[in-house]
Write an enzyme that holds these catalytic residues in place. Sequence first.
Site, short mmCIF file in Angstrom:
data_model
loop_
_atom_site.label_atom_id
_atom_site.label_comp_id
_atom_site.label_asym_id
_atom_site.label_seq_id
_atom_site.Cartn_x
_atom_site.Cartn_y
_atom_site.Cartn_z
N LYS A 79 66.49 56.86 37.08
CA LYS A 79 65.75 57.09 38.32
C LYS A 79 65.97 58.51 38.86
O LYS A 79 67.00 59.13 38.63
CB LYS A 79 66.18 56.07 39.37
CG LYS A 79 65.95 54.63 38.98
CD LYS A 79 64.56 54.18 39.34
CE LYS A 79 64.44 53.99 40.84
NZ LYS A 79 63.13 53.45 41.23
N ASP B 254 54.82 54.61 39.33
CA ASP B 254 55.02 53.88 40.58
C ASP B 254 53.71 53.20 40.95
O ASP B 254 52.97 53.65 41.82
CB ASP B 254 55.46 54.84 41.68
CG ASP B 254 55.96 54.10 42.91
OD1 ASP B 254 56.18 52.88 42.81
OD2 ASP B 254 56.13 54.75 43.97
N CYS C 104 44.32 41.60 75.15
CA CYS C 104 44.63 42.94 74.64
C CYS C 104 43.71 43.23 73.46
O CYS C 104 43.74 42.51 72.46
CB CYS C 104 46.09 43.02 74.22
SG CYS C 104 46.57 44.60 73.48
N CYS D 6 51.90 47.77 78.10
CA CYS D 6 51.16 47.99 76.85
C CYS D 6 50.24 49.19 76.99
O CYS D 6 49.48 49.28 77.97
CB CYS D 6 50.36 46.73 76.51
SG CYS D 6 49.24 46.94 75.10
N GLU E 195 59.24 58.02 28.65
CA GLU E 195 57.96 58.02 29.37
C GLU E 195 58.22 58.11 30.86
O GLU E 195 59.27 57.68 31.35
CB GLU E 195 57.20 56.71 29.10
CG GLU E 195 56.88 56.45 27.65
CD GLU E 195 56.43 55.00 27.44
OE1 GLU E 195 55.86 54.73 26.37
OE2 GLU E 195 56.65 54.15 28.33
N LYS F 97 58.25 56.87 34.58
CA LYS F 97 58.30 55.55 35.20
C LYS F 97 57.25 55.53 36.31
O LYS F 97 57.48 56.04 37.41
CB LYS F 97 59.69 55.24 35.75
CG LYS F 97 59.84 53.82 36.29
CD LYS F 97 61.27 53.55 36.75
CE LYS F 97 61.41 52.13 37.25
NZ LYS F 97 60.59 51.88 38.45
N CYS G 217 53.76 42.94 73.63
CA CYS G 217 52.76 42.98 74.69
C CYS G 217 52.46 41.55 75.12
O CYS G 217 52.22 40.68 74.28
CB CYS G 217 51.48 43.66 74.20
SG CYS G 217 50.04 43.39 75.25
N VAL H 225 23.06 62.59 34.76
CA VAL H 225 22.46 61.94 33.60
C VAL H 225 23.10 60.56 33.38
O VAL H 225 22.41 59.58 33.10
CB VAL H 225 22.63 62.82 32.35
CG1 VAL H 225 22.10 62.10 31.11
CG2 VAL H 225 21.92 64.16 32.54
N TYR H 226 24.42 60.50 33.54
CA TYR H 226 25.11 59.22 33.41
C TYR H 226 24.54 58.20 34.40
O TYR H 226 24.28 57.05 34.05
CB TYR H 226 26.61 59.40 33.65
CG TYR H 226 27.41 58.12 33.60
CD1 TYR H 226 27.98 57.67 32.42
CD2 TYR H 226 27.58 57.34 34.76
CE1 TYR H 226 28.71 56.49 32.38
CE2 TYR H 226 28.30 56.16 34.73
CZ TYR H 226 28.87 55.74 33.54
OH TYR H 226 29.58 54.56 33.50
N TYR I 253 51.29 51.06 27.86
CA TYR I 253 52.47 51.58 27.18
C TYR I 253 53.25 50.56 26.36
O TYR I 253 54.27 50.92 25.76
CB TYR I 253 53.42 52.21 28.20
CG TYR I 253 53.76 51.30 29.37
CD1 TYR I 253 54.71 50.31 29.27
CD2 TYR I 253 53.10 51.45 30.58
CE1 TYR I 253 55.02 49.48 30.34
CE2 TYR I 253 53.38 50.64 31.66
CZ TYR I 253 54.36 49.66 31.53
OH TYR I 253 54.65 48.84 32.60
N LYS J 293 63.32 54.16 26.00
CA LYS J 293 63.18 52.95 25.18
C LYS J 293 63.64 53.21 23.74
O LYS J 293 63.30 54.25 23.16
CB LYS J 293 61.72 52.49 25.16
CG LYS J 293 61.14 52.20 26.53
CD LYS J 293 59.77 51.54 26.46
CE LYS J 293 58.71 52.42 25.89
NZ LYS J 293 57.35 51.83 26.02
N CYS K 213 46.38 47.59 76.93
CA CYS K 213 45.81 46.73 77.97
C CYS K 213 46.58 46.76 79.29
O CYS K 213 46.21 46.05 80.24
CB CYS K 213 45.72 45.29 77.47
SG CYS K 213 47.34 44.49 77.23
#
Length: 699
Positions: free
Chosen positions: A341, A143, A454, A432, A139, A141, A448, A59-60, A250, A317, A435
């Site tokens: 950490k 990444d 190559c 290589c 909170e 942290k 190489c 529907v969306y 945040y 904090k 090649c």
Amino acid sequence: MSRVDESNPYLRDPPTEFESVEELSETDAAEQAQQLRAAIREHDHRYYVEADPLIADRVYDLLFARLQDLEAEFNLAERDSPTQRVGGQPVDELQTVEHTAPMLSIEQSGEAEDVREFDERVRRELGDEGMDPAGYVCEPKFDGISLEAVYEEGRLVRAATRGDGREGDDVTAQVRAIPSVPQRLRGEYPDFLAVRGEVFMPKDGFREHNRQRIERGKEPFANPRNATAGTIRQLDPSVVASRPLDCFFYGIMAYEDADRERPETQWAELDAFRSWGFHVDDLAEHVDNIEAAIDYRDELMERREDLNYEIDGVVIKVNDIAACEMLGNTSRATRSAFAYKFPARTEITGITDIVVQVGRTGRMTPVALLEPVQVGGVTVSRATLHNPGEIESLGVDVGDTVRVLRAGDVIPYIDEVVDAASDSTFAFPDHCPVCESPVERDGPLAFCTGGLACQSQVDRAIEHYVSRGGLDIEGLGPERISQLREAKLVDSLADLYGLDREALADLEGWGDKSAENLLAEIDAAREPPLDSFLTALSIPEVGSATATALAREFGSLAAVIHAEPDELEAVDDVGPIVAEKIRDFFDSEENRAALDGLLAAGVDPQSVDIAETAADLAGLTFVFTGSLSVARSDAQDLVEAHGANATGSVSGNTDYLVIGESPGQRKQDDAADNDVPVLDEAEFVDLLADHGIEWPPES
């Protein structure tokens, strides 16, 4: 609370059959489009932020398609319409913008005692002022990639990456394509608001996106953070829209309102964020003391693998905003927050094979294929061994049991051999694997020697040749190049100039218009500046600065090709090793054949008037900041064309900082610290006139 009128017909149980757009008046179409936009924004918020959709996906999709039809038929598209998330116009390049306030980093440690010392300092300094931190807000942290989003009258007007903390890349068009980032705020929002968030790619979306890349023959991303960083800097917003990005918010960076005061605590800010429609992580907690914060970190570390996003610690904090302001900042970090950490992840697994990848310049990188192992909720099945020297140092071989670490808690690499299967070490190939050309060692590295013969180097050389760092041929990203390669339309650089319009138009996702646009772009690249052409050739150790120096010194492609090593070494930034790399490149029969093919296809690198570039501004170094009356890149090109250098940062070697409107403060501060003269545009024009150089430059 929702800003959508409950009487909106497209909010609950919406109709999915519509009268033809041709039968609508402009007034009716505009009203229907406005209702659809409001409803779709609410559906986006319910789906991406609250995870509580009101309607089915099918529907969306029908409502979204109806809005697209109305906007197209009656020219009703608005900048912050939901349809612009998937149809935003590509940008030519990412511009640098100054943040509303510095995006500072925070102190961090993995030791509990360091966290307690942070608390002692906070309480001591606040106690001296008769203040209390009012507890701490803890909170995860995240990444991901830090982001500033700026709203005026509730509308998103700008978004920028963190950059150096004071200036970042303008990624407004890209951020508009992230569904969880509101383009309009909800509820009672302030007149002006700048907020900080973290863009990330959820783990499940990352795994699915990598699976699709592998199926298309593309290199998978190493981790969700790399995938996020690569996506948010895409110049085409439609690419961003096709990838599963999300964003948590945040922190307030700037707040202005005549009637409503800024929230007084960090915890109240998070509540306000939710009311304004921002995506806020529900794992945040308000604690009374530092021991509770330490417990929060330990508990979250236990739950880490079950989360659908990567975290590498927690942020603690000071809750009271006035206390935060009193504590202040250092030059690079806020003094009211601390990152506790997590320890680096380690896992032990076995090596099933070692394969060698060949890069654009021929550099060969060994990769260990591993018995799949869960490392922080991510299935790791390979790890880089960097180079042959690393293999020899580790003494690693197929069958060994090894310890895998994640550099920066992100990129998998082998730290040590735990149990060797034999006394042998993996024998790096002499030829290589792609090649069969001989392999050349350079200290711990291996290359190489096949050059553009190559096919692995050709793949990457083509990508570089057409990239912004090369000839900047628009419409040829890595995915399209892969498509052309798979269709056998391009086997060499020269083949780009012989592409057929009909063959292109027949490819999936193409058409006559896109084929014509690409051919026009390629045709426009038949007479490139000499320095751009040299950069595009993927000569080892030759980037844009070295290419520019070569062009100025020798003037023509032929002169560069036939330059002797001692002549090359006389060029700025070209020492014996770089000179040898350049000489080896042009002495290679395969590379010369590829180069001759380009010239035969009509590519004609434009020679440089050595006499002109050697005079005028020779020896001077300029840095530009702010908006000039012409594009900043044009000003840089002008001074370089007259022998000067144009760099991106101010140092003791800078001769002049040229400032336009809204200049970056950091560059001005650096100029003051290094006693660098600062010129406004009028003074810069006077300087040019003194050297007989006209302004503005010809476009």
